[in-house]
Design a protein around this motif. Structure first.
Motif, PDB file in Angstrom:
ATOM      1  N   LYS A 197       0.485  -0.759  -0.133  1.00 45.05           N
ATOM      2  CA  LYS A 197       0.387  -0.412  -0.203  1.00 45.05           C
ATOM      3  C   LYS A 197       0.551   1.657   0.252  1.00 45.05           C
ATOM      4  O   LYS A 197       0.311   2.218  -0.240  1.00 45.05           O
ATOM      5  N   ILE A 324      -6.030   2.016 -10.070  1.00 50.55           N
ATOM      6  CA  ILE A 324      -7.010   1.973  -9.161  1.00 50.55           C
ATOM      7  C   ILE A 324      -7.757   0.752  -8.419  1.00 50.55           C
ATOM      8  O   ILE A 324      -7.929   0.420  -6.878  1.00 50.55           O
ATOM      9  N   GLU A 325      -7.805  -0.194  -9.600  1.00 50.67           N
ATOM     10  CA  GLU A 325      -8.139  -1.502  -9.159  1.00 50.67           C
ATOM     11  C   GLU A 325      -7.537  -1.926  -8.432  1.00 50.67           C
ATOM     12  O   GLU A 325      -7.939  -2.861  -7.328  1.00 50.67           O
ATOM     13  N   LYS A 327      -5.380  -1.026  -6.515  1.00 50.30           N
ATOM     14  CA  LYS A 327      -4.328  -0.237  -5.274  1.00 50.30           C
ATOM     15  C   LYS A 327      -3.285   0.004  -5.268  1.00 50.30           C
ATOM     16  O   LYS A 327      -2.290  -0.688  -3.995  1.00 50.30           O
TER      17      LYS A 327
END
Length: 360
Positions: A197, A324-325, A327
């Protein structure tokens, strides 16, 4: 190499103590008994056998009486050894100068490793030996198979091996006592999603947090400024106390390369792919490929990536949407597409961020 043998490259010097050792073995007696027959102390025989003492005229005379080998032969053996050792030392000196000339000494002044002043060649060699904790710079010209490297393609020339080893030795010496935490792979596996992340965060935020998280797992993340001709982006090394060094350099440190290099090295650590001095090139290559596969799959799961590839549309909009999908930062997708030759190297590079991470 035995204790009574000195060698360097193709030069070998045999101390006459090796022949004394053979005589003792042929007589089938102990060093102590041989010393008594010779009329010297056992300590002296031990020193001769271990090349810690030279054969004097007096000792040569005693050896001749016990062994039947002439005094001149024993003295000639000693003289031949002494001359060969001088040859080796001279060759090492010449090689040290050649190696030192391959290293950009300004790097050490600019990064505060040595004083910012003028150094002679001799002073540079002395400073480098001290800084890297090695007896001779010739130690640097061997590819270190006991360490896993990220990006070994540039190690075809001696200058690349030398400078990569310089960076590795600096990082090793400055990080070996940072923690007593032993590597904990269970903890590491648990934090992998959190690390992934961080690709979306600013390095000023994620880098200090990343260092602390890895340290809890027994991994010392140590960043080094790039050194000219050093061909590595990252490396791992296991310390004797069970902790692990994870070296990252700022060579080509755009965001996609940083994250791929980091996960590549974490792949080595999780798979226990630490290297052996006796490992062949094929085994080394296999471990590198496994680490690459680990990094690719962590960053972009293969099934999702293949679905994206099957679409065959690599536009700014599709890359943003896929990022975006997933992340994940879009630079990682761009880097993967470029590496897989789906797009040219000069396309969409504006997605990439050049990290200016505070290293060390």
């Amino acid at each position: 190499m035995s204790n009574n043998e000195t060698s360097y490259k193709d030069l070998i010097a045999f101390h006459p103590g090796s022949y004394i050792e053979e005589v003792i073995e042929d007589l089938n007696i102990t060093q102590k008994e041989f010393a008594e027959r010779l009329g010297v102390s056992p300590k002296m025989i031990s020193k001769l056998v271990n090349a810690e003492e030279s054969i004097s005229k007096e000792t040569a005379n005693k050896l001749a009486k016990v062994t039947g080998i002439s005094i001149s032969t024993w003295l000639k053996l000693q003289n031949t050894y002494d001359i060969k050792v001088i040859e080796i030392e001279e060759q090492q000196k010449q090689d040290e100068v050649s190696i030192c000339e391959m290293i950009d000494f300004k790097y050490f002044k600019q990064n505060g490793f040595v004083e910012n002043k003028t150094y002679s060649m001799k002073e540079k060699i002395v400073e480098l030996r001290k800084l890297l904790r090695i007896a001779s710079l010739s130690y640097l010209n061997e590819f270190n198979n006991a360490v896993s490297y990220r990006n070994t393609k540039g190690f075809s020339e001696e200058k690349n091996i030398v400078n990569s080893n310089v960076v590795l030795e600096l990082a090793t010496n400055n990080s070996r006592n940072i923690t007593d935490n032993k590597l904990n792979k269970v903890k590491l596996e648990k934090i992998l999603p959190e690390i992934r992340k961080m690709t979306l965060q600013d390095p000023r935020k994620f880098y200090p947090e990343l260092k602390e998280m890895l340290l809890e797992c027994g991994i010392i993340l140590y960043g080094m400024p790039k050194l000219k001709n050093a061909s590595l982006n990252g490396a791992t090394k296991k310390f004797q106390n069970g902790s692990v060094l994870l070296l990252i350099t700022d060579r080509n440190k755009s965001s996609d390369i940083f994250w791929f290099s980091l996960f590549h090295e974490l792949g080595h650590i999780l798979n226990n792919d630490f290297y052996s001095d006796h490992e062949d090139k094929e085994a080394y290559k296999a471990k590198e490929e496994n680490a690459d596969l680990f990094a690719r799959n962590i960053l972009l799961p293969q099934d999702k990536y293949l679905e994206f590839i099957d679409m065959g549309r690599y536009t700014e909009e599709t890359i943003k949407s896929f990022a975006i999908e997933m992340k994940i930062h879009p630079s990682i997708i761009v880097g993967r597409l470029q590496n897989d030759k789906k797009i040219e190297r000069n396309i969409y590079n504006y997605f990439k961020i050049n990290y200016n991470i505070c290293l060390k």
